[in-house]
Write a protein that holds these residues in place. Structure first.
Motif: not given
Length: 142
Positions: A33-37, A56-63, A135-142
């Motif tokens: 999940m790490e990266g921008a979404w 939003i940007t999540l770290n390698n722990e999903g925060q 209903l939520v969708t998240m798409v990776r930016v990078d």
């Protein structure tokens, strides 16, 4: 001759799947999940509707560690906390929180969600702090 050739071809076609082996299993970790979404959420409660969007940007722990442009309804907002968890089978849980400059604090709680096999999309059903079903969708930016 044609019958023999047909039998040989049929036997060959039946043998091909045995060569391919089982499908590879995909394991999911928080690091996926790490990266921008880009996040988009749409929902309703009784006759009213609402929406959220943002990057939003999540770290390698999903925060949640950073937020780009975002909104809750038509009010500018930031996602400033919370995070997502992911289970080895790709199911997603967690809660995202934020602050609307007009409406104050808000949160979105994941009810049931999944990450796709290519690990570039997350889709989930959620509920926000006002009981809107989203209903939520998240798409990776990078």
């Amino acid at each position: 001759m044609n019958r023999i050739l047909s039998v040989v071809i049929l036997a060959g076609l039946l043998f091909i799947p045995a060569l391919s082996g089982p499908a590879q299993a995909v394991d999911f970790t928080a690091a996926d999940m790490e990266g921008a979404w880009h996040l988009h959420a749409f929902g309703a409660y009784e006759v009213k509707g609402t929406f959220y969007y943002g990057t939003i940007t999540l770290n390698n722990e999903g925060q949640v560690v950073a937020c780009g442009d975002a909104a809750y309804g038509w009010s500018p907002a930031v996602f400033d906390g919370g995070g997502l968890i992911i289970y080895p089978d790709g199911q997603v849980g967690g809660r995202l929180s934020g602050l609307s400059y007009e409406w104050g604090g808000f949160w979105i709680a994941v009810k049931h969600g999944w990450m796709n096999l290519s690990k570039d999309k997350i889709t989930f059903l959620a509920e926000d702090y006002e009981s809107y079903q989203l209903l939520v969708t998240m798409v990776r930016v990078d």
